[in-house]
Scaffold this active site. Structure first.
Site, short mmCIF file in Angstrom:
data_model
loop_
_atom_site.label_atom_id
_atom_site.label_comp_id
_atom_site.label_asym_id
_atom_site.label_seq_id
_atom_site.Cartn_x
_atom_site.Cartn_y
_atom_site.Cartn_z
N SER A 1 -0.70 -6.26 7.86
CA SER A 1 -0.34 -5.12 8.72
C SER A 1 -1.35 -4.95 9.84
O SER A 1 -0.99 -4.86 11.02
CB SER A 1 -0.26 -3.85 7.86
OG SER A 1 -0.08 -2.73 8.67
N GLU B 1 0.85 -1.22 0.00
CA GLU B 1 0.00 0.00 0.00
C GLU B 1 0.87 1.25 0.00
O GLU B 1 0.56 2.24 -0.69
CB GLU B 1 -0.93 0.00 1.22
CG GLU B 1 -1.86 1.22 1.20
CD GLU B 1 -2.64 1.41 2.49
OE1 GLU B 1 -3.02 0.41 3.12
OE2 GLU B 1 -2.88 2.58 2.84
N SER C 1 -8.30 -9.17 7.00
CA SER C 1 -8.20 -10.07 5.85
C SER C 1 -8.39 -11.53 6.22
O SER C 1 -8.25 -12.42 5.38
CB SER C 1 -6.83 -9.88 5.17
OG SER C 1 -5.80 -9.89 6.13
#
Ligand code: SF4
Length: 323
Positions: free
Chosen positions: A227, A130, A270
């Site tokens: 993350s 990202e 996720s």
């Protein structure tokens, strides 16, 4: 040795709207255009999700040279740099962009302020896709800071027009400290109108703050590359609660639970709920007999799919996917 008696579940936990949408884009692309579908980078940072999509016909690549001419290509939820986007377009792939709309919002802000002459300080983790995607919106003029020390090191070419952007999945508390250091060094810096840290990251960290003081141990379900999952474990540890992150139930170790009465459980944005259920089953096998869901914010946000992925006779209902 005595095992846990009770499992407390954090709310919310697991999939966010951006992850839901990204997975659905890959599944719909496979259903509509046939296998294989190429995906640049892991669609989301979760081993189980990636393996399930591989089985369904997705091929994950890092380098566009590995995508054959005429193929369908999906950009991952983390977003891509302008260079990757332009190169993929130049090669003529059929492209679907699964970049989370909350990451795209940061890209749009960077482009807009760049046109107004701003330079940027980006708070984020070096090497995270990202961060590479957001920094790659410009050829130059974005300075990455990972911690307070970095703030003293960066050398913008001017300080009148300086703006801060952040990765969406940071620790909310650590970012406050870094932002304070940025403002101390560059008092006129422009802060994001709304926090770039996304609602899902904020809500999951808040839920762990509520959970941690009530338990002896916090288990976070998430992959090592995720993350926001790593940040959840850190939040628990900072509050003085032992915490481990596991990719799946097989990674749980019986000795972690020795002498622990209550175990807290959460999952990164996720990580699919099926993995949480498998972890619950494994903790139950160690002795837990009660499960309690904590109160928390109910998330109703849903992002629209890109054009071109609606099915014939679409009802608007999501298709069966990895929940
Ligand atoms: Fe989007 Fe936040 Fe989910 Fe990342 S964690 S995909 S930014 S909603």
């Amino acid at each position: 040795m005595p095992g846990p008696k009770e499992i407390l579940l954090a709310e919310p936990r697991g999939f966010c709207a951006g992850v839901d949408r990204a997975i659905e884009i890959v599944e719909r692309a496979i259903a509509k255009f046939g296998r294989p579908i190429y995906v640049r980078h892991e669609i989301v940072h979760n081993t189980y999700v990636v393996n399930e999509l591989k089985d369904k016909g997705a091929i994950f690549i890092e380098d566009l040279d590995d995508v054959p001419a005429g193929a369908t290509l999906v950009f991952s939820a983390h977003g891509v740099s302008k260079a990757v986007q332009h190169e993929a377009e130049r090669r003529g792939f059929r492209i679907f962009d699964a970049t989370c709309p909350l990451v795209t919002k940061v890209h749009v802000e960077v482009a807009k302020l760049n046109r107004e002459g701003f330079e940027f300080i980006m708070i984020g983790h070096k090497g995270h896709p990202e961060v590479e995607g957001t920094m790659g919106q410009l050829n130059s003029g974005i300075h990455l800071v990972e911690d307070v020390e970095d703030v003293g090191r960066i050398q913008p070419t001017q300080t009148e027009k300086l703006a801060v952007v952040t990765q969406t999945t940071l620790s909310v508390d650590d970012t406050v400290g870094i932002l304070r250091a940025v403002k101390a060094r560059f008092p006129s810096v422009r802060e994001p109108k709304q926090q770039d840290i996304c609602y899902a990251t904020q809500n999951r960290q808040d839920a762990v703050k509520l959970l941690s003081p009530q338990v002896d141990l916090v288990i976070v379900v998430g992959s090592p590359t995720s993350s926001n999952s790593n940040r959840l474990r850190e939040v628990a540890i900072k509050l003085g609660t032992a915490s481990y992150m596991v990719d799946n139930a097989d990674e749980l170790q019986a000795e972690w639970f020795a002498g622990k009465t209550r175990v807290g459980l959460t999952a990164g944005a996720s990580a699919p709920e099926i993995l949480v259920q498998q972890v619950i089953d494994r903790i139950k096998a160690l002795g837990a007999i009660a499960i309690r869901k904590l109160d928390g914010i109910e998330e109703t946000i849903k992002f629209p799919l890109p054009k071109g992925l609606k099915m014939d006779g679409e009802t608007g209902a999501p298709i069966d996917h990895l929940r």
